[in-house]
Scaffold this active site. Structure first.
Site, mmCIF file in Angstrom:
data_model
loop_
_atom_site.group_PDB
_atom_site.id
_atom_site.type_symbol
_atom_site.label_atom_id
_atom_site.label_comp_id
_atom_site.label_asym_id
_atom_site.label_seq_id
_atom_site.Cartn_x
_atom_site.Cartn_y
_atom_site.Cartn_z
ATOM 1 N N LYS A 85 -2.494 -12.579 -3.925
ATOM 2 C CA LYS A 85 -2.703 -12.161 -2.547
ATOM 3 C C LYS A 85 -4.084 -11.368 -2.295
ATOM 4 O O LYS A 85 -4.522 -10.873 -3.344
ATOM 5 C CB LYS A 85 -1.486 -11.403 -2.342
ATOM 6 C CG LYS A 85 -1.273 -10.339 -2.934
ATOM 7 C CD LYS A 85 0.135 -9.580 -2.775
ATOM 8 C CE LYS A 85 0.079 -8.217 -3.496
ATOM 9 N NZ LYS A 85 1.339 -7.709 -3.669
ATOM 10 N N ARG A 128 11.676 -2.544 2.244
ATOM 11 C CA ARG A 128 10.727 -3.301 2.736
ATOM 12 C C ARG A 128 10.832 -4.712 3.269
ATOM 13 O O ARG A 128 10.816 -5.078 4.368
ATOM 14 C CB ARG A 128 9.356 -3.239 1.631
ATOM 15 C CG ARG A 128 8.252 -3.651 2.148
ATOM 16 C CD ARG A 128 7.083 -3.284 0.755
ATOM 17 N NE ARG A 128 7.174 -4.371 -0.102
ATOM 18 C CZ ARG A 128 6.362 -4.500 -1.027
ATOM 19 N NH1 ARG A 128 5.418 -3.445 -0.903
ATOM 20 N NH2 ARG A 128 6.531 -5.706 -1.623
ATOM 21 N N TYR A 164 -26.182 12.721 4.344
ATOM 22 C CA TYR A 164 -25.461 13.203 5.603
ATOM 23 C C TYR A 164 -24.795 14.584 5.369
ATOM 24 O O TYR A 164 -24.009 14.733 4.304
ATOM 25 C CB TYR A 164 -24.514 12.230 6.054
ATOM 26 C CG TYR A 164 -25.107 10.771 6.730
ATOM 27 C CD1 TYR A 164 -26.034 11.126 7.785
ATOM 28 C CD2 TYR A 164 -25.018 9.627 6.199
ATOM 29 C CE1 TYR A 164 -26.564 9.871 8.619
ATOM 30 C CE2 TYR A 164 -25.380 8.543 6.943
ATOM 31 C CZ TYR A 164 -26.215 8.764 8.174
ATOM 32 O OH TYR A 164 -26.788 7.613 8.355
ATOM 33 N N MET A 217 -23.365 4.099 4.810
ATOM 34 C CA MET A 217 -22.751 3.155 5.003
ATOM 35 C C MET A 217 -23.222 1.820 3.954
ATOM 36 O O MET A 217 -22.230 1.020 3.514
ATOM 37 C CB MET A 217 -22.858 2.385 6.476
ATOM 38 C CG MET A 217 -22.177 1.078 6.772
ATOM 39 S SD MET A 217 -22.777 0.285 8.533
ATOM 40 C CE MET A 217 -21.968 1.506 9.452
HETATM 41 C C1 LIG Z 1 1.750 -7.482 -5.010
HETATM 42 C C2 LIG Z 1 3.136 -7.758 -5.471
HETATM 43 C C3 LIG Z 1 3.359 -8.041 -6.861
HETATM 44 C C4 LIG Z 1 2.288 -7.861 -7.986
HETATM 45 O O1 LIG Z 1 2.228 -6.397 -8.016
HETATM 46 P P1 LIG Z 1 1.385 -5.636 -9.227
HETATM 47 O O2 LIG Z 1 1.605 -4.386 -9.280
HETATM 48 O O3 LIG Z 1 -0.119 -5.957 -8.847
HETATM 49 O O4 LIG Z 1 1.470 -6.474 -10.381
HETATM 50 C C5 LIG Z 1 4.730 -8.494 -7.396
HETATM 51 N N1 LIG Z 1 5.644 -8.695 -6.499
HETATM 52 C C6 LIG Z 1 5.339 -8.681 -4.884
HETATM 53 C C7 LIG Z 1 6.560 -8.977 -4.288
HETATM 54 C C8 LIG Z 1 4.263 -7.873 -4.706
HETATM 55 O O5 LIG Z 1 4.191 -7.837 -3.294
#
Ligand SMILES: *Cc1c(COP(=O)(O)O)cnc(C)c1O
Length: 332
Positions: free
Chosen positions: A2, A101, A223, A271
């Protein structure tokens, strides 16, 4: 995979992992899945955490050979309708055991357990859940979630199970089940697993020095004039700033390595630019055009995250598109 393989390039990472034998890949969104499909062999399973996303996307899942995670009774209903009308049948089923969630609540699992026709046509490839506190090895919620996961699975048709993210893997074999879902660990992020952490650094990040200047009199840098430096200080300005994902919270807190010497960020990040105080580096050791290491063997992703008061995930997923990526592994 992801978030573009945690910012590192999902296509490259996925083909390397596929070459190493990985057969299951997880993405957040259907668009990520469609893009990833092009980089993987046809028999690789690509699972989409966000599921059908409350829209009628089932046909799209089939068109791109993607597997949805069903997160709600509504999604189960849609996929069952799809499956009983000639569509693909295989899906993951998510149970919420404590994150609040995504996934079926315990009450929703009860409803489905009492009315198995809910699942008509669906082939549950795997039942999954996700740990809230896996990075705290002694947190009582870990075993509470595992016990709830087992209790809920027992009410559903028998299927493989998937539970552990990276930190969950380090909690021990009773958390592994049939399929683990490591993300951060693949990229060398290993904060707070509470156990010996065998992960190696797999990425480096470097920024090019544009200018080196010697300060004439005591004066301030950047800055807001937040950092003052004495006369004769040597400063190196590099071509990376917060627009490149070098986080603003590293202002006056972060470090780099210049010719192997640890050097502090001086003043606020801009930036596109960051200034390091290189007064401790031997004068002839570096010159404009050389690089300062922002992430390297001596300063891990987790070290940078600590300095920025965040997690390694944010450091990686923030790395901006102005950095040129070089892949050193074989076959990529
Ligand atoms: C992102 C995610 C993972 C992987 O998590 P890590 O902590 O990066 O290993 C596994 N399962 C779900 C449902 C996730 O959203």
């Amino acid at each position: 995979m992801k978030a573009d393989g945690y910012g590192l390039g999902a296509a490259k990472v996925a083909s390397a992992l596929s070459g190493a034998g990985c057969r299951h890949f997880f993405v957040a969104t259907i668009d990520e899945g469609i893009a990833l499909r092009k980089s993987l062999p046809g028999d690789a399973v690509i699972v989409v955490f966000d599921g059908l996303m409350a829209a009628d996307t089932a046909a799209e899942f089939d068109a791109h050979s993607l597997t949805p995670v069903l997160n709600s009774p509504g999604e189960i209903k849609s996929w069952s309708h799809h499956a009983t009308n000639g569509g693909n049948r295989s899906a993951f089923l998510a149970l919420d055991t404590g994150m609040n969630r995504l996934g079926l609540s315990p009450a929703e699992v009860e409803v489905i357990a009492e009315k198995p026709e809910f699942l008509d046509g669906i082939e549950i490839a795997c039942v999954m859940s996700h740990l809230a506190c896996a990075d705290e090895a002694t947190h009582p919620q870990n075993s509470q979630q595992r016990q709830l996961f087992d209790a809920l699975r027992a009410k559903l048709p028998a299927a493989e199970a998937s539970f552990a993210n990276s930190a969950g893997i380090f909690l021990g074999p009773e958390y592994h089940y049939d399929l683990a879902r490591p993300g951060a660990a693949l990229y060398g992020v290993s904060r707070g697993c509470g156990a010996p952490e065998p992960m190696q650094q797999v990425i480096g990040l470097k920024a090019k020095i544009l200018q080196i200047r010697i300060v004439d009199t005591e004066s301030t840098v950047g800055y807001g004039a937040t950092r003052s430096v004495p006369a004769n200080s040597r400063l190196a300005t590099v071509a990376a700033g917060y627009a490149d994902g070098y986080l603003p919270s590293l202002s006056n807190r972060g470090f780099g390595f210049a010719a192997g010497v640890k050097v502090p960020v001086a003043g606020r990040l801009s930036m596109d630019l960051t200034v390091f105080d290189i007064s401790n580096v031997p004068p002839n050791a570096i010159a404009p055009g050389d690089h300062i290491d922002l992430i390297c063997d001596r300063q891990t992703v987790d070290d940078v995250a600590d300095a920025a008061r965040t997690v390694g995930y944010e450091i990686l997923t923030s790395i901006g598109s102005r950095f040129t990526k070089h892949y050193t592994g074989t076959g990529t």
